[in-house]
Design a protein around this motif. Structure first.
Motif, mmCIF file in Angstrom:
data_model
loop_
_atom_site.group_PDB
_atom_site.id
_atom_site.type_symbol
_atom_site.label_atom_id
_atom_site.label_comp_id
_atom_site.label_asym_id
_atom_site.label_seq_id
_atom_site.Cartn_x
_atom_site.Cartn_y
_atom_site.Cartn_z
ATOM 1 N N GLY A 259 63.034 60.302 -16.221
ATOM 2 C CA GLY A 259 63.254 59.100 -15.434
ATOM 3 C C GLY A 259 62.444 59.103 -14.147
ATOM 4 N N TYR A 260 62.793 58.193 -13.234
ATOM 5 C CA TYR A 260 62.133 58.036 -11.938
ATOM 6 C C TYR A 260 60.667 57.613 -12.083
ATOM 7 C CZ TYR A 260 66.208 60.124 -9.677
ATOM 8 O OH TYR A 260 67.480 60.372 -9.233
ATOM 9 N N GLU A 261 60.321 56.959 -13.198
ATOM 10 C CA GLU A 261 58.927 56.539 -13.396
ATOM 11 C C GLU A 261 58.442 55.574 -12.316
ATOM 12 O OE1 GLU A 261 60.227 58.083 -17.353
ATOM 13 O OE2 GLU A 261 61.110 56.735 -15.872
ATOM 14 N N VAL B 212 53.216 70.573 -8.642
ATOM 15 C CA VAL B 212 54.056 69.879 -7.662
ATOM 16 C C VAL B 212 54.466 68.506 -8.193
ATOM 17 C CG1 VAL B 212 54.204 68.976 -5.320
ATOM 18 C CG2 VAL B 212 52.929 71.082 -5.759
ATOM 19 N N SER B 213 55.752 68.231 -8.128
ATOM 20 C CA SER B 213 56.325 66.945 -8.530
ATOM 21 C C SER B 213 56.995 66.313 -7.319
ATOM 22 C CB SER B 213 57.358 67.162 -9.648
ATOM 23 O OG SER B 213 58.092 65.988 -9.912
ATOM 24 N N THR B 214 56.659 65.039 -7.028
ATOM 25 C CA THR B 214 57.171 64.360 -5.836
ATOM 26 C C THR B 214 57.680 62.977 -6.213
ATOM 27 O OG1 THR B 214 55.444 65.487 -4.550
ATOM 28 C CG2 THR B 214 56.638 63.705 -3.456
ATOM 29 N N PHE B 215 58.859 62.618 -5.728
ATOM 30 C CA PHE B 215 59.398 61.291 -6.012
ATOM 31 C C PHE B 215 60.396 60.880 -4.936
ATOM 32 C CE2 PHE B 215 62.211 64.277 -8.089
ATOM 33 C CZ PHE B 215 63.493 63.767 -7.903
ATOM 34 N N SER B 216 60.691 59.591 -4.896
ATOM 35 C CA SER B 216 61.695 59.026 -4.001
ATOM 36 C C SER B 216 63.032 58.970 -4.728
ATOM 37 C CB SER B 216 61.277 57.614 -3.585
ATOM 38 O OG SER B 216 62.369 56.886 -3.066
ATOM 39 N N ASP C 201 67.692 57.767 5.559
ATOM 40 C CA ASP C 201 66.623 56.875 5.104
ATOM 41 C C ASP C 201 65.431 57.689 4.599
ATOM 42 O OD1 ASP C 201 68.147 54.705 5.830
ATOM 43 O OD2 ASP C 201 67.102 54.355 7.731
ATOM 44 N N ASP C 202 64.609 57.023 3.785
ATOM 45 C CA ASP C 202 63.339 57.597 3.306
ATOM 46 C C ASP C 202 63.530 59.022 2.775
ATOM 47 O OD1 ASP C 202 62.112 55.260 3.993
ATOM 48 O OD2 ASP C 202 61.310 55.984 5.895
ATOM 49 N N VAL C 203 64.451 59.150 1.830
ATOM 50 C CA VAL C 203 64.753 60.464 1.258
ATOM 51 C C VAL C 203 63.759 60.750 0.129
ATOM 52 C CG1 VAL C 203 66.495 61.931 0.188
ATOM 53 C CG2 VAL C 203 67.186 60.155 1.827
ATOM 54 N N LYS C 204 63.016 61.850 0.264
ATOM 55 C CA LYS C 204 61.994 62.235 -0.712
ATOM 56 C C LYS C 204 62.316 63.614 -1.272
ATOM 57 C CE LYS C 204 58.573 59.854 2.170
ATOM 58 N NZ LYS C 204 57.375 60.031 3.034
ATOM 59 N N VAL C 205 61.967 63.792 -2.535
ATOM 60 C CA VAL C 205 62.187 65.072 -3.222
ATOM 61 C C VAL C 205 60.834 65.605 -3.671
ATOM 62 C CG1 VAL C 205 63.332 66.231 -5.149
ATOM 63 C CG2 VAL C 205 64.446 64.279 -4.036
#
Length: 653
Positions: free
Chosen positions: A501-503, A209-213, A481-485
C-alpha cells in the motif's frame, strides 16, 4: 342520537340489499382478479432485488424462516389458483365500492439516508449526544484501549500464522452490517479514483531506503464496502490497502507523558501467504489528550449544494451527519456554514456550537440545485475560517461533496495547489465524500492530502457516527503535522522488500529531511499501521540473484538489525521537524491479535486488487485469519469486515 342514526343507516342498507339482486358473475373481472393475485404472489416470492436470506443469517432467524415455510405451504401458487373463484366472488360482492381493487404489494424498505433521517431527528439545543428517536451509542474515543478477549490467542515467534478453517456459517452480522440496506449503484457513473500501480519489489543492495508519508484516510474502505453491499466488486483503482488497514482501531501502546506525541511499535512475524518471507509492522499510536484540555475548535462546514447532491445518499444524509457531530462540540467552539453551487455564499455566520437549533435550522434549509463552483466555495470557506481563527485555537474547513467540481478550477492538481497555499495559514482541510455515481475520489484525495486533513466517505449514519462522533478528536484535532516514515533496510539481512500500500503517499529519499515537503497528520488518538514484506538473504523465496559485481555488505555490520526506522514530525503550528529513530531488531515476535487482523485486511486488499503476490493463499485463508482475530470488537467493525470478505469471495466467482 348517534345510536339511533346508526340503526337507521343499517336498516336502510338491509332494505336496499333486499331489493337488489346479487350481481351476475363477471368472467372478465374474475380473470383480472386472478391475474393480479398471481402477480402479487410472484412479487412477494421474488422481490426486485432477488436477494434471499442464506445460511449466513443472524442467529435467531430460524423461527422466522420456519414461519415463512409454513406460510409458503398455505400460499403456494397452485393453491392460490384453486381458490381464485372465492377471491373473484368476494370481489363481485363489493357493490358499495365498485372501483375497489386488490392492494398493491408493500414497498421495499426505504434507502438508508431516508430511513436514517427519520430515525435520527435533529437534536434539540442544549441536549446531549443523542438524537430524538435514535439514541447514539455512547462510544469511547478512538484512543481508549479496546477490551481484550478473555484468553487472547497468540502464536510462538517461530510459528507461521495458521491457516484455519473458514468461519462457522452461523457467524452473526454486526448491527452496522445488518442495518445497512442494499442499494444498487447508480447507472452510467463517471467516478474517478486516486491510485497508482502496486509498489514494486525492491532489491535492498540497489535501493535500501523506503520513504513515505503516513495516511489516516479511511475513504477507500467505505467506498469498497458500498460496492460490495450493492452486489459488485469495487473497481481495482478504488482499493487503497493502507486505508483499509487504517480504518480499524488498534490497541497499540500509547506514548507516555513527556515523550513525543506518538509512539512507534515494531513487530516481525512470518508471512501467512509465504512462510519463507517476513512481515514487518510499523505501528504508530497517537496520544489522546483529556477532552477538557483540547483547544477551542472553529469549524467551517463547506457544503456542496449543486444539482448532483439531490440523491438521498448525498445532501439529506449530509445534513443528518453534521447534526450528529454537534452533540460532541463544546460551547466555546464555533460553527459557520458556507455553500456552493452556481455560486458560493455564507448560509450561517460564525455561531457558538451550543446554539444547536440555529445551526440545525440552517442545515435544514439547504437544497440542491445548479452547477458546482468548487473553487469559489473553497476561497470563501478559507476567508471565513481565517476570520474565526484565534491564538491557540484549531481552525478547520470540512468540505462535504461528491467531488463533482465543474465550475472554476476543476483539475485536481490545480485545486491541490490552491489548498496547499491556504495550508500555510494554519487552517486545516478535511474532506467527506457522499454518494456514488459521480464520486470524484481523485479530487477529494488531492484536497485532503494537500490540506493537512483526512478524507473519509460517508455512506450511512453508522459511518457518520464513527467518523464524526466516536473519532471526533482524531478527525479534527491534530497532534503532529507532516509525519514522514523512512526505513533503511540492512542488505546483510534483507535481500528484497516491498511496502504494502501507500502507493499515492510515496516520497523521494531527499524529501524526508526537507521541512518544506508536506506529509500527513496524526490526530488525537489516531493509530497508523504500515506493513512491509521482506525476504531474508538466505531465503529460498528470494526472487533476484546477487549481482556479480555488486558491493558485498561488510561482514557483521549491524548483524542484529533488519533495518533502521526514522520518523519526522512537526508540532502543530511549527515549521521545524523533530526526528525519532530506532533500529528494527532481527527477531521474530508473536503475532498479536492486532497484527493478525491487520495482516488479514492487507490480504483482503491484495485479493481485491488481483495481486500475484499471494500464491495459493486465497479467500478462505484471509477469512479464517480475520475471523480468528476479531476479539471483543465492541462496535462490530471487524465482524463486518469478515462478512464483506465472504461477500467478495462469492462475487469473485
Amino acid at each position: 342520537m348517534s345510536d339511533d342514526r346508526t340503526d337507521d343507516d343499517l336498516e336502510a342498507l338491509r332494505r336496499a340489499l333486499a331489493r337488489e339482486a346479487a350481481p351476475a358473475p363477471d368472467p372478465e373481472a374474475r380473470a383480472r382478479a386472478m391475474a393480479l393475485a398471481l402477480e402479487n404472489y410472484d412479487r412477494f416470492q421474488g422481490r426486485a432485488s432477488g436477494l434471499r436470506q442464506g445460511k449466513d443469517r443472524p442467529a435467531g432467524a430460524g423461527f422466522l424462516n420456519g414461519v415463512r415455510r409454513m406460510s409458503g405451504s398455505f400460499f403456494s401458487r397452485p393453491l392460490l389458483a384453486a381458490t381464485g373463484s372465492v377471491a373473484a366472488l368476494g370481489l363481485a360482492l363489493v357493490v358499495v365500492m365498485p372501483n375497489a381493487r386488490l392492494a398493491e404489494p408493500p414497498q421495499t424498505a426505504p434507502d438508508a439516508p431516508e430511513a436514517d433521517a427519520r430515525l435520527a431527528a435533529a437534536p434539540e439545543a442544549g441536549g446531549g449526544a443523542e438524537t430524538a428517536g435514535a439514541p447514539v451509542p455512547a462510544a469511547p474515543q478512538a484512543a481508549e484501549p479496546r477490551a481484550r478477549s478473555a484468553a487472547p490467542q497468540t502464536f510462538a515467534a517461530d510459528e507461521a500464522m495458521p491457516i484455519a478453517a473458514p468461519p462457522a456459517p452461523d457467524l452473526a452480522l454486526s448491527k452496522q452490517a445488518a442495518d445497512a440496506p442494499v442499494r444498487a449503484l447508480p447507472q452510467g457513473d463517471s467516478e474517478a479514483f486516486a491510485n497508482a500501480p502496486d509498489n514494486p519489489l525492491r532489491v535492498t543492495a540497489e535501493d535500501p531506503v523506503s520513504t513515505f508519508s503516513i495516511d489516516v484516510d479511511t475513504a477507500s474502505y467505505a467506498i469498497l464496502r458500498s460496492s460490495l453491499r450493492a452486489g459488485q466488486l469495487p473497481p481495482r483503482e478504488a482499493v487503497r490497502i493502507e486505508e483499509m488497514i487504517n480504518y480499524f482501531p488498534y490497541d497499540y501502546p500509547a506514548p507516555e507523558n513527556g515523550t513525543p506525541p506518538f509512539r512507534p511499535t515494531l513487530s516481525v512475524t512470518r508471512t501467512p501467504w509465504n512462510p519463507e518471507t517476513r512481515l514487518v509492522h510499523v505501528a504508530l499510536q497517537g496520544r489522546m489528550p483529556a477532552i477538557e484540555d483540547r483547544p477551542p475548535l472553529n469549524l467551517v462546514f463547506l457544503i456542496d449544494t449543486s444539482g448532483s447532491m439531490q440523491d438521498p445518499a448525498k445532501l439529506p444524509l449530509l445534513k443528518q451527519s453534521f447534526g450528529l457531530m454537534l452533540g460532541r462540540l463544546r460551547p466555546e467552539d464555533q460553527v459557520a456554514i458556507v455553500t456552493y453551487a452556481g455560486s458560493a455564499g455564507e448560509v450561517l455566520a460564525p455561531t457558538a456550537a451550543n446554539q444547536r437549533s440555529t445551526i440545525l435550522s440552517a442545515l435544514d434549509r439547504l437544497d440542491a440545485g445548479g452547477s458546482t463552483a468548487g473553487e469559489e466555495g473553497l476561497a470563501l470557506a478559507y476567508r471565513t475560517a481565517s476570520e474565526m481563527a484565534g491564538a491557540g485555537e484549531v481552525t478547520r474547513v470540512v468540505l462535504a461533496t461528491d467531488g463533482d467540481f465543474n465550475l472554476g478550477i476543476s483539475d485536481p492538481e490545480e485545486l491541490a495547489r490552491l489548498v496547499a497555499h491556504e495550508r500555510d495559514t494554519g487552517v486545516y482541510l478535511s474532506v467527506l465524500g457522499f454518494g456514488r455515481g459521480n464520486l470524484d475520489d481523485a479530487t477529494m484525495q488531492a484536497l485532503a492530502q494537500n490540506g493537512n486533513g483526512q478524507a473519509a466517505y460517508i455512506d450511512s449514519l453508522n459511518e457518520a457516527q464513527k467518523v464524526l462522533v466516536d473519532q471526533l478528536s482524531g478527525a479534527l484535532f491534530p497532534i503532529a503535522d507532516d509525519v514522514k516514515v523512512q526505513v533503511e533496510w540492512n542488505p546483510a539481512r534483507v535481500a528484497e522488500y516491498r511496502l504494502i500500500g501507500y502507493e499515492t503517499r510515496g516520497l523521494r529519499r531527499e524529501d524526508f529531511a526537507n521541512d518544506r515537503v508536506d506529509a500527513g497528520e496524526i490526530g488525537a488518538g489516531h493509530s497508523v499501521t504500515a506493513i512491509y514484506e521482506i525476504t531474508p538473504v538466505d531465503s529460498p523465496a528470494r526472487l533476484t540473484d546477487p549481482l556479480r559485481y555488486g558491493a558485498e555488505p561488510p561482514e557483521g555490520a549491524h548483524g542484529d538489525e533488519l533495518g533502521f526506522l526514522r520518523l519526522r514530525y512537526k508540532a502543530p503550528g511549527e515549521s521545524t521537524s523533530t526526528l525519532i529513530d530506532t533500529p528494527i531488531p532481527d527477531m521474530l515476535t508473536e503475532a498479536s491479535e492486532d497484527v493478525r487482523f491487520s495482516t488479514a485486511i492487507a490480504g483482503f486488499g491484495e485479493l481485491l486488487r488481483g495481486s500475484d503476490k499471494l500464491g495459493a493463499w486465497g479467500w478462505d485463508e484471509a477469512i479464517a485469519l480475520a475471523d480468528g482475530a476479531r476479539g471483543a470488537d465492541p462496535f462490530g467493525y471487524r465482524v463486518e469486515a469478515v462478512q464483506l470478505m465472504r461477500l467478495a469471495e462469492s462475487l469473485s466467482r
